[in-house]
Design a protein around this motif. Sequence first.
Motif, short mmCIF file in Angstrom:
data_model
loop_
_atom_site.label_atom_id
_atom_site.label_comp_id
_atom_site.label_asym_id
_atom_site.label_seq_id
_atom_site.Cartn_x
_atom_site.Cartn_y
_atom_site.Cartn_z
N ASP A 229 7.42 -5.76 16.34
CA ASP A 229 8.42 -6.81 16.37
C ASP A 229 9.89 -5.90 16.42
N PRO A 230 10.51 -5.96 17.61
CA PRO A 230 11.63 -5.08 17.83
C PRO A 230 12.79 -5.67 16.99
N ARG A 231 12.75 -6.83 16.21
CA ARG A 231 13.71 -7.28 15.02
C ARG A 231 13.58 -6.59 13.74
N SER A 232 12.34 -6.38 13.67
CA SER A 232 11.98 -5.83 12.15
C SER A 232 11.63 -4.15 12.48
N GLY A 233 11.27 -3.81 13.36
CA GLY A 233 10.69 -2.52 13.48
C GLY A 233 9.41 -2.12 12.91
N ARG A 234 8.58 -3.49 12.71
CA ARG A 234 7.37 -3.44 12.27
C ARG A 234 6.39 -4.20 13.06
N PRO A 235 5.03 -3.89 13.06
CA PRO A 235 3.94 -4.94 13.63
C PRO A 235 4.18 -6.10 13.32
N ALA A 236 4.24 -6.80 14.26
CA ALA A 236 4.18 -8.62 14.08
C ALA A 236 3.08 -8.88 13.16
N ALA A 237 3.61 -9.54 12.33
CA ALA A 237 2.54 -10.01 11.07
C ALA A 237 2.62 -11.48 10.90
N ASN A 238 2.66 -12.27 12.12
CA ASN A 238 2.61 -13.79 11.87
C ASN A 238 1.66 -14.69 11.96
N GLY A 239 0.36 -14.27 12.15
CA GLY A 239 -0.86 -14.73 12.12
C GLY A 239 -1.28 -14.99 13.72
N VAL A 240 -0.40 -14.83 14.64
CA VAL A 240 -0.79 -14.94 15.95
C VAL A 240 -1.84 -13.95 16.29
N ALA A 241 -3.03 -14.42 16.89
CA ALA A 241 -4.14 -13.53 17.13
C ALA A 241 -4.09 -13.17 18.78
N SER A 242 -3.70 -14.11 19.36
CA SER A 242 -3.79 -13.87 21.01
C SER A 242 -2.89 -14.92 21.66
N VAL A 243 -2.12 -14.38 22.74
CA VAL A 243 -1.49 -15.39 23.59
C VAL A 243 -1.72 -15.04 25.03
N THR A 244 -2.12 -16.42 25.73
CA THR A 244 -2.27 -16.10 27.21
C THR A 244 -1.00 -17.02 28.00
N VAL A 245 -0.64 -16.27 28.91
CA VAL A 245 0.45 -16.75 29.60
C VAL A 245 0.12 -16.69 31.17
N LEU A 246 0.42 -18.04 31.87
CA LEU A 246 0.04 -18.09 33.17
C LEU A 246 1.32 -18.17 33.86
N HIS A 247 1.55 -17.59 35.11
CA HIS A 247 2.72 -17.27 35.66
C HIS A 247 2.67 -17.01 37.17
N ALA A 248 3.58 -17.09 38.05
CA ALA A 248 3.46 -17.08 39.39
C ALA A 248 3.24 -15.26 39.82
N ASP A 249 3.68 -14.61 38.79
CA ASP A 249 3.60 -13.04 38.93
C ASP A 249 3.24 -12.60 37.71
N CYS A 250 2.43 -11.45 37.75
CA CYS A 250 1.67 -10.70 36.42
C CYS A 250 2.68 -10.31 35.49
#
Length: 302
Positions: A229-250
Amino acid sequence: MGTRWSARVVVPAPGRYADIGAGVQGAFDGVVAEMSTWEAVSDISRFNRATIGTWQSLPPDFLIVLSAALRIAEESGGAYDPTIGGLVDAWGFGPPGPCAAPPDVETVAALLRAAGWRHVECDTLLQRARRITPLALDFSGIAKGFGADRAAAWLRTRGFRHFLVEVGGELVGAGVKPDGQPWWVDVEMPPGAALPPLRLALHGLSAATSGDYRRWFEAEGGRFAHTIDPRSGRPAANGVASVTVLHADCMHADAYATAITVLGAEEGLRFADSLGLAAHIVSRSGDGWSEAMSLAFTAMLD
Protein backbone atom coordinates in the motif's frame (compact mmCIF):
# COMPACT_ATOMS: atom_id res chain seq x y z
CA MET A 1 9.31 -11.41 -15.89
CA GLY A 2 9.81 -14.35 -13.57
CA THR A 3 6.95 -16.34 -15.04
CA ARG A 4 5.82 -18.37 -18.04
CA TRP A 5 3.85 -17.33 -21.09
CA SER A 6 1.70 -19.11 -23.64
CA ALA A 7 -0.05 -18.16 -26.86
CA ARG A 8 -2.82 -19.95 -28.71
CA VAL A 9 -3.01 -18.70 -32.25
CA VAL A 10 -5.30 -19.56 -35.14
CA VAL A 11 -2.95 -19.91 -38.11
CA PRO A 12 -4.68 -19.14 -41.41
CA ALA A 13 -2.25 -21.05 -43.64
CA PRO A 14 0.41 -23.76 -43.27
CA GLY A 15 3.87 -22.47 -42.57
CA ARG A 16 2.69 -19.30 -40.85
CA TYR A 17 3.48 -20.53 -37.35
CA ALA A 18 7.26 -20.96 -37.58
CA ASP A 19 8.18 -17.54 -36.19
CA ILE A 20 5.36 -17.09 -33.67
CA GLY A 21 7.31 -18.31 -30.63
CA ALA A 22 10.35 -16.18 -31.35
CA GLY A 23 8.23 -13.14 -32.18
CA VAL A 24 6.16 -13.28 -29.00
CA GLN A 25 9.27 -13.94 -26.91
CA GLY A 26 10.93 -10.97 -28.59
CA ALA A 27 8.03 -8.73 -27.58
CA PHE A 28 8.42 -9.79 -23.95
CA ASP A 29 12.21 -9.45 -24.11
CA GLY A 30 11.81 -5.85 -25.24
CA VAL A 31 9.65 -5.03 -22.23
CA VAL A 32 12.10 -6.73 -19.87
CA ALA A 33 15.02 -4.79 -21.36
CA GLU A 34 13.25 -1.53 -20.65
CA MET A 35 11.20 -2.14 -17.50
CA SER A 36 12.71 -4.92 -15.38
CA THR A 37 14.36 -3.86 -12.12
CA TRP A 38 16.00 -7.29 -12.08
CA GLU A 39 18.12 -6.24 -15.08
CA ALA A 40 20.93 -3.90 -14.09
CA VAL A 41 21.22 -2.47 -17.62
CA SER A 42 17.48 -1.91 -18.17
CA ASP A 43 16.11 1.56 -18.75
CA ILE A 44 14.24 1.52 -15.44
CA SER A 45 17.41 0.56 -13.54
CA ARG A 46 19.29 3.32 -15.33
CA PHE A 47 16.54 5.78 -14.38
CA ASN A 48 16.67 4.70 -10.73
CA ARG A 49 20.45 5.22 -10.62
CA ALA A 50 20.42 8.61 -12.35
CA THR A 51 21.29 11.81 -10.55
CA ILE A 52 18.20 13.30 -8.91
CA GLY A 53 16.76 16.12 -10.98
CA THR A 54 18.52 15.05 -14.19
CA TRP A 55 16.36 14.44 -17.25
CA GLN A 56 16.75 10.93 -18.72
CA SER A 57 16.00 10.09 -22.35
CA LEU A 58 13.72 7.06 -22.41
CA PRO A 59 12.16 4.78 -25.07
CA PRO A 60 8.61 5.46 -26.29
CA ASP A 61 7.14 2.29 -24.74
CA PHE A 62 8.69 3.10 -21.38
CA LEU A 63 7.08 6.53 -21.42
CA ILE A 64 3.71 5.05 -22.43
CA VAL A 65 3.80 2.86 -19.33
CA LEU A 66 5.12 5.62 -17.08
CA SER A 67 2.46 8.09 -18.25
CA ALA A 68 -0.31 5.55 -17.69
CA ALA A 69 1.08 4.62 -14.28
CA LEU A 70 1.22 8.24 -13.13
CA ARG A 71 -2.33 8.89 -14.34
CA ILE A 72 -3.70 5.80 -12.56
CA ALA A 73 -1.80 6.85 -9.43
CA GLU A 74 -3.62 10.17 -9.53
CA GLU A 75 -7.01 8.57 -10.25
CA SER A 76 -6.63 6.13 -7.36
CA GLY A 77 -5.42 8.70 -4.85
CA GLY A 78 -2.07 6.91 -4.68
CA ALA A 79 -3.46 3.41 -4.06
CA TYR A 80 -1.44 2.45 -7.10
CA ASP A 81 1.95 4.17 -7.34
CA PRO A 82 4.90 3.19 -9.57
CA THR A 83 7.44 5.00 -7.35
CA ILE A 84 7.59 2.53 -4.44
CA GLY A 85 10.52 0.45 -5.65
CA GLY A 86 12.43 1.18 -2.46
CA LEU A 87 9.57 -0.15 -0.34
CA VAL A 88 9.17 -3.22 -2.53
CA ASP A 89 12.85 -4.02 -1.98
CA ALA A 90 12.68 -3.29 1.76
CA TRP A 91 9.83 -5.77 2.18
CA GLY A 92 11.76 -8.47 0.34
CA PHE A 93 9.84 -8.55 -2.92
CA GLY A 94 12.42 -6.90 -5.19
CA PRO A 95 15.76 -7.86 -6.74
CA PRO A 96 17.69 -7.85 -3.42
CA GLY A 97 15.63 -10.90 -2.41
CA PRO A 98 13.59 -11.97 0.62
CA CYS A 99 14.04 -10.39 4.02
CA ALA A 100 14.11 -12.22 7.35
CA ALA A 101 11.93 -9.64 9.08
CA PRO A 102 9.80 -6.62 8.20
CA PRO A 103 11.68 -3.34 7.82
CA ASP A 104 11.69 -1.07 10.86
CA VAL A 105 9.40 1.92 11.21
CA GLU A 106 12.16 4.42 10.50
CA THR A 107 13.15 2.72 7.24
CA VAL A 108 9.55 2.62 6.02
CA ALA A 109 9.04 6.28 6.93
CA ALA A 110 12.18 7.36 5.07
CA LEU A 111 11.24 5.40 1.94
CA LEU A 112 7.70 6.82 2.08
CA ARG A 113 9.07 10.35 2.16
CA ALA A 114 11.13 9.69 -0.96
CA ALA A 115 8.31 7.95 -2.86
CA GLY A 116 5.25 9.54 -4.43
CA TRP A 117 4.01 9.79 -7.99
CA ARG A 118 4.08 13.59 -7.83
CA HIS A 119 7.88 13.39 -7.54
CA VAL A 120 8.28 12.16 -11.12
CA GLU A 121 8.13 14.48 -14.11
CA CYS A 122 7.35 12.93 -17.47
CA ASP A 123 7.87 14.83 -20.73
CA THR A 124 6.44 12.69 -23.52
CA LEU A 125 7.02 15.39 -26.14
CA LEU A 126 10.79 15.33 -25.61
CA GLN A 127 10.77 11.60 -24.67
CA ARG A 128 12.29 12.06 -21.24
CA ALA A 129 11.55 11.89 -17.52
CA ARG A 130 13.22 12.68 -14.21
CA ARG A 131 12.79 12.12 -10.49
CA ILE A 132 13.08 14.93 -8.00
CA THR A 133 13.51 12.76 -4.89
CA PRO A 134 15.55 9.54 -4.35
CA LEU A 135 12.61 7.34 -5.30
CA ALA A 136 12.81 4.14 -7.34
CA LEU A 137 10.37 3.25 -10.09
CA ASP A 138 8.84 -0.22 -10.04
CA PHE A 139 6.58 -1.33 -12.89
CA SER A 140 5.79 -4.79 -11.51
CA GLY A 141 2.11 -3.85 -11.21
CA ILE A 142 1.74 -2.76 -14.84
CA ALA A 143 4.59 -4.01 -17.07
CA LYS A 144 3.43 -7.62 -17.28
CA GLY A 145 0.08 -6.46 -18.65
CA PHE A 146 1.88 -4.15 -21.07
CA GLY A 147 3.99 -7.11 -22.17
CA ALA A 148 0.85 -9.07 -22.99
CA ASP A 149 -0.38 -6.09 -25.01
CA ARG A 150 2.91 -5.90 -26.89
CA ALA A 151 2.83 -9.61 -27.69
CA ALA A 152 -0.73 -9.20 -28.99
CA ALA A 153 0.35 -6.21 -31.06
CA TRP A 154 3.16 -8.25 -32.62
CA LEU A 155 0.69 -10.97 -33.59
CA ARG A 156 -1.63 -8.42 -35.18
CA THR A 157 1.19 -6.88 -37.23
CA ARG A 158 1.86 -10.36 -38.63
CA GLY A 159 -1.74 -10.74 -39.70
CA PHE A 160 -2.97 -13.03 -36.92
CA ARG A 161 -6.48 -12.00 -35.90
CA HIS A 162 -7.54 -14.81 -33.57
CA PHE A 163 -5.41 -15.59 -30.50
CA LEU A 164 -5.18 -15.83 -26.72
CA VAL A 165 -1.97 -14.60 -25.07
CA GLU A 166 -1.26 -15.34 -21.42
CA VAL A 167 1.68 -14.29 -19.27
CA GLY A 168 1.67 -15.05 -15.57
CA GLY A 169 -2.13 -14.95 -15.39
CA GLU A 170 -2.60 -11.79 -17.47
CA LEU A 171 -4.56 -12.45 -20.65
CA VAL A 172 -5.37 -10.84 -23.97
CA GLY A 173 -7.99 -12.41 -26.22
CA ALA A 174 -8.75 -11.48 -29.82
CA GLY A 175 -11.15 -12.96 -32.34
CA VAL A 176 -12.51 -16.47 -31.82
CA LYS A 177 -11.37 -20.08 -31.80
CA PRO A 178 -11.61 -22.18 -35.00
CA ASP A 179 -14.99 -23.54 -33.86
CA GLY A 180 -16.41 -20.01 -33.63
CA GLN A 181 -16.40 -19.99 -29.83
CA PRO A 182 -14.79 -17.11 -27.94
CA TRP A 183 -11.68 -17.67 -25.88
CA TRP A 184 -13.13 -18.96 -22.62
CA VAL A 185 -10.91 -18.59 -19.55
CA ASP A 186 -11.43 -19.49 -15.91
CA VAL A 187 -10.57 -16.84 -13.34
CA GLU A 188 -8.14 -18.15 -10.75
CA MET A 189 -9.73 -18.24 -7.31
CA PRO A 190 -7.62 -17.97 -4.14
CA PRO A 191 -6.60 -21.32 -2.66
CA GLY A 192 -9.25 -22.56 -0.26
CA ALA A 193 -11.97 -20.22 -1.48
CA ALA A 194 -15.20 -22.20 -1.69
CA LEU A 195 -16.59 -20.10 -4.53
CA PRO A 196 -18.01 -21.23 -7.86
CA PRO A 197 -15.65 -20.85 -10.84
CA LEU A 198 -15.93 -17.69 -12.87
CA ARG A 199 -15.64 -18.27 -16.62
CA LEU A 200 -15.09 -15.31 -18.92
CA ALA A 201 -15.17 -14.89 -22.69
CA LEU A 202 -12.22 -12.80 -23.87
CA HIS A 203 -13.36 -11.48 -27.22
CA GLY A 204 -11.42 -8.28 -27.76
CA LEU A 205 -10.82 -8.05 -24.02
CA SER A 206 -7.97 -8.36 -21.56
CA ALA A 207 -8.05 -9.70 -18.02
CA ALA A 208 -5.61 -9.24 -15.15
CA THR A 209 -5.75 -10.70 -11.65
CA SER A 210 -3.99 -9.41 -8.55
CA GLY A 211 -3.84 -11.78 -5.59
CA ASP A 212 -2.27 -11.84 -2.14
CA TYR A 213 -1.64 -15.60 -2.30
CA ARG A 214 1.11 -15.61 -4.92
CA ARG A 215 4.03 -14.07 -3.03
CA TRP A 216 4.10 -13.60 0.72
CA PHE A 217 6.08 -14.38 3.85
CA GLU A 218 5.40 -14.89 7.54
CA ALA A 219 7.39 -13.18 10.29
CA GLU A 220 6.84 -11.95 13.82
CA GLY A 221 3.42 -13.60 13.89
CA GLY A 222 2.17 -11.79 10.78
CA ARG A 223 1.58 -12.61 7.15
CA PHE A 224 2.89 -10.08 4.63
CA ALA A 225 1.82 -10.21 0.97
CA HIS A 226 3.65 -8.64 -1.96
CA THR A 227 1.13 -5.88 -2.75
CA ILE A 228 2.40 -2.78 -0.98
CA ASP A 229 0.00 0.00 0.00
CA PRO A 230 1.86 3.13 -1.18
CA ARG A 231 -0.03 5.23 1.35
CA SER A 232 1.24 3.34 4.41
CA GLY A 233 4.40 1.77 3.06
CA ARG A 234 3.25 -1.63 4.31
CA PRO A 235 1.69 -4.65 2.59
CA ALA A 236 -2.03 -4.20 2.06
CA ALA A 237 -4.01 -5.92 4.82
CA ASN A 238 -7.67 -5.29 4.10
CA GLY A 239 -8.96 -8.81 3.55
CA VAL A 240 -8.92 -8.66 -0.25
CA ALA A 241 -7.56 -11.95 -1.58
CA SER A 242 -7.88 -11.34 -5.32
CA VAL A 243 -9.10 -8.79 -7.82
CA THR A 244 -9.78 -9.44 -11.51
CA VAL A 245 -10.27 -6.53 -13.89
CA LEU A 246 -11.43 -6.69 -17.50
CA HIS A 247 -10.32 -3.92 -19.83
CA ALA A 248 -9.70 -3.21 -23.49
CA ASP A 249 -5.95 -3.45 -22.85
CA CYS A 250 -4.02 -5.51 -20.34
CA MET A 251 -1.76 -2.71 -19.14
CA HIS A 252 -4.70 -0.85 -17.62
CA ALA A 253 -6.32 -4.05 -16.33
CA ASP A 254 -3.07 -4.91 -14.54
CA ALA A 255 -2.62 -1.55 -12.82
CA TYR A 256 -6.30 -1.12 -11.92
CA ALA A 257 -6.37 -4.60 -10.35
CA THR A 258 -3.48 -3.55 -8.11
CA ALA A 259 -5.17 -0.27 -7.18
CA ILE A 260 -8.44 -1.98 -6.25
CA THR A 261 -6.57 -4.58 -4.19
CA VAL A 262 -5.02 -1.79 -2.14
CA LEU A 263 -8.25 0.19 -1.81
CA GLY A 264 -10.16 -2.77 -0.40
CA ALA A 265 -13.51 -4.25 -1.36
CA GLU A 266 -15.83 -1.37 -0.47
CA GLU A 267 -13.71 1.56 -1.62
CA GLY A 268 -12.39 -0.48 -4.53
CA LEU A 269 -15.92 -1.06 -5.83
CA ARG A 270 -16.69 2.64 -5.64
CA PHE A 271 -13.49 3.37 -7.53
CA ALA A 272 -14.29 0.77 -10.20
CA ASP A 273 -17.82 2.09 -10.64
CA SER A 274 -16.62 5.68 -10.89
CA LEU A 275 -14.46 4.71 -13.88
CA GLY A 276 -16.81 2.14 -15.38
CA LEU A 277 -14.33 -0.67 -14.72
CA ALA A 278 -15.39 -4.31 -14.83
CA ALA A 279 -13.98 -5.68 -11.57
CA HIS A 280 -14.49 -8.85 -9.53
CA ILE A 281 -13.26 -8.89 -5.91
CA VAL A 282 -12.79 -11.90 -3.62
CA SER A 283 -12.30 -11.17 0.09
CA ARG A 284 -11.72 -13.16 3.22
CA SER A 285 -14.69 -12.70 5.53
CA GLY A 286 -14.03 -14.17 8.96
CA ASP A 287 -13.63 -17.89 8.39
CA GLY A 288 -15.32 -17.67 5.00
CA TRP A 289 -15.17 -15.85 1.70
CA SER A 290 -17.19 -13.20 -0.07
CA GLU A 291 -17.19 -11.84 -3.59
CA ALA A 292 -18.30 -8.54 -5.05
CA MET A 293 -18.70 -7.27 -8.59
CA SER A 294 -18.72 -3.79 -10.05
CA LEU A 295 -21.66 -2.59 -12.08
CA ALA A 296 -19.78 -3.00 -15.34
CA PHE A 297 -18.75 -6.54 -14.44
CA THR A 298 -22.30 -7.48 -13.47
CA ALA A 299 -23.56 -6.10 -16.77
CA MET A 300 -21.23 -8.47 -18.65
CA LEU A 301 -22.90 -11.45 -16.98
CA ASP A 302 -26.35 -10.57 -18.33
